[in-house]
Scaffold this motif. Sequence first.
Motif, short mmCIF file in Angstrom:
data_model
loop_
_atom_site.label_atom_id
_atom_site.label_comp_id
_atom_site.label_asym_id
_atom_site.label_seq_id
_atom_site.Cartn_x
_atom_site.Cartn_y
_atom_site.Cartn_z
N ALA A 91 0.86 -1.19 0.00
CA ALA A 91 0.00 0.00 0.00
C ALA A 91 0.90 1.23 0.00
N GLY A 126 -3.56 0.21 -2.82
CA GLY A 126 -4.44 0.98 -1.96
C GLY A 126 -3.66 2.06 -1.22
N ASN A 128 -3.30 4.36 2.53
CA ASN A 128 -3.58 4.32 3.96
C ASN A 128 -3.55 5.77 4.45
N GLY A 152 -8.66 2.04 -0.38
CA GLY A 152 -7.70 2.00 0.72
C GLY A 152 -8.37 1.95 2.07
#
Length: 255
Positions: A91, A126, A128, A152
């Motif tokens: 991510a 994704g 964060n 995310g």
Amino acid sequence: MILTDTHSHLYSEEFDLDRNEMMQRAINAGVSRFFVPSIDSNYTTKMYELEKQYPENVFLMMGLHPTYVKEDYLEELAHVERELASRKFYAIGEIGIDLFWDKTFLKEQQHAFKHQIQLAKKYKLGINIHCRDAFDEVFEVLESEKSADLFGIFHCFTGDLGQAQRAISLGMKLGIGGVATFKNGKIDQFLNEIDLKHIVLETDSPYLAPVPYRGKRNESSYTLLVAQKLAEIYQLSVEEIAKITTENSKQIFGI
């Protein structure tokens, strides 16, 4: 039972004296998946060392944390780009906007956030999100980047029901941690109105320890305490909470 801590700063100096013991406590508690956010380039080597030590358990993100966006932020973003091009990450994070400590670099934070969202799309990853005192600013950037490939986790979600629904509509799952156990945390009052398919567990350790450890050092084993709180809220077993939230985490991280 497999619990997933989707956000833990395992490389923090606060664990330097007992990191292995802390990791073992977490694994003993059923936490076998740890997703580790990046802050800035100073921690990259420590992240790689941690991954090497726990290759079956530790999964890394790459990104520039908003409170570390300073005069040299373009150099830091260049570091993020170099690392992303050189190896696998799960991510882009943690990224976002933080106006709690300092508003000096708001424009730079907005630019860094937007740029890193675009990197996430490039690498099909994704994001964060870190958001503190900045819901309007974060949503403004998310809306400008809204697309089918934006997804995310809204890390450490502390907003209201409307903000939760808005985050979900923008492709985000809600990262729920120790705040759900606080008497004044408020999110426990409406979480049962959010389908569990939108929820993932996290600790944000060493920060934001859940009750009964509030105010003390947090650690990943306390993911179990968060799961127990959600089991109360959703009237499900802890095992069901673990299973569903771990499956949700796999949708974001791909593993």
